[in-house]
Scaffold this active site. Structure first.
Site, short mmCIF file in Angstrom:
data_model
loop_
_atom_site.label_atom_id
_atom_site.label_comp_id
_atom_site.label_asym_id
_atom_site.label_seq_id
_atom_site.Cartn_x
_atom_site.Cartn_y
_atom_site.Cartn_z
N SER A 11 0.81 -1.22 0.00
CA SER A 11 0.00 0.00 0.00
C SER A 11 0.85 1.28 0.00
O SER A 11 1.79 1.42 0.80
CB SER A 11 -0.92 -0.04 1.23
OG SER A 11 -0.98 1.20 1.86
N1 GSH Z 1 -5.24 8.72 4.08
C1 GSH Z 1 -4.83 7.47 4.65
C2 GSH Z 1 -5.26 6.33 3.74
C3 GSH Z 1 -5.04 5.01 4.41
C4 GSH Z 1 -5.68 3.88 3.65
O1 GSH Z 1 -6.73 4.04 3.00
N2 GSH Z 1 -5.06 2.70 3.79
C5 GSH Z 1 -5.61 1.52 3.15
C6 GSH Z 1 -4.53 0.71 2.50
S1 GSH Z 1 -4.00 1.54 1.05
C7 GSH Z 1 -6.27 0.67 4.25
O2 GSH Z 1 -5.62 0.31 5.21
N3 GSH Z 1 -7.55 0.39 4.07
C8 GSH Z 1 -8.33 -0.38 4.98
C9 GSH Z 1 -9.64 0.29 5.29
O3 GSH Z 1 -9.83 1.47 4.96
O4 GSH Z 1 -10.49 -0.36 5.88
C10 GSH Z 1 -3.32 7.47 4.87
O5 GSH Z 1 -2.63 8.25 4.21
O6 GSH Z 1 -2.85 6.73 5.74
#
Ligand code: GSH
Length: 217
Positions: A11
């Site tokens: 990610s």
């Molecule tokens: N704006 C956040 C985005 C974080 C994000 O969306 N992470 C994703 C992986 S790319 C995640 O862990 N998604 C799981 C979820 O939202 O449930 C950052 O910069 O940390």
């Protein structure tokens, strides 16, 4: 200073934090949160971060999530100088603008393609979604006019956070930067000059690319 990072290598925001740790010469214990196994919804993880996103950082009993917030925190607490996140109000404001650009504009456009592709096996990437990414690249092209990096002559958190997203769009999702020479040159500079790029950005990016290739080929 036991730093623990809950993360997943593929990610982009997670790799932004890896790059920030490298730039600061810090080590963190990595605890993988496997999103494919829904580990981000485990009760222990939800206790740390009710928003269930990675990356999430623990620094002793302090917990913070969102890659941009984590990077700023790490610099504010541990940096030996202000090169990554200048203290001059104008210089810092430009870095902040680029960070918000990544958070609010670029990353969501990546996510709109990535989530359906990787998690829902929806192979169609619409013209509209591709156009939205190109719009982001066009803005970056402008930001880079007369500058080697996104917020001036040397790299900052702006580059660290944005390049993690851009490299994944380009190498992982095959979005072309052929029409954006400043962006191409900047990516090369980041590859060559950001500490630990080959060590901590490239492997997760390659893993992401393999997952995306399985859907796109
Ligand atoms: N704006 C956040 C985005 C974080 C994000 O969306 N992470 C994703 C992986 S790319 C995640 O862990 N998604 C799981 C979820 O939202 O449930 C950052 O910069 O940390």
């Amino acid at each position: 200073m036991p730093l623990v990072l809950h993360c997943i290598d593929g990610s982009p925001p997670n790799r932004a934090v890896y790059l920030c740790l490298k730039a600061l010469g810090l080590e963190a214990t990595k605890k993988t949160v496997n999103l494919f196994k829904m580990e981000h919804h485990n009760p222990e993880f939800l206790k740390l971060n009710p928003q269930h996103t990675t990356p999430t950082l623990e620094d002793d009993d302090f917990v913070i999530w969102d890659s941009h917030a984590i990077c700023c925190y790490l610099v504010n607490k541990y940096a030996k100088d202000d090169s990554l996140y200048p203290t001059d109000p104008h210089k810092r404001a430009i870095v902040d603008q680029r960070l918000h650009f990544n958070s609010g504009f670029l990353f969501p456009r990546f996510f709109n393609i990535s989530f359906p592709l990787i998690f829902l096996k929806c192979k169609e990437i619409s013209e509209e979604k591709q156009k939205a990414v190109k719009e982001g690249f066009a803005f970056l092209e402008k930001f880079l006019e007369g500058n080697d990096y996104l917020a001036g002559p040397s790299y900052t958190l702006a580059d660290i956070c944005c390049v993690a997203t851009v490299s994944t769009l380009v190498e992982g999702l095959r979005c072309s930067v052929d029409s954006y020479p400043n962006v191409q040159a900047w990516m090369k500079r980041c590859r060559e000059n950001l500490p630990g790029y080959a060590e901590v950005n490239q492997p997760g990016l390659d893993a992401y690319k393999r997952a995306a290739d399985r859907e796109l080929d």
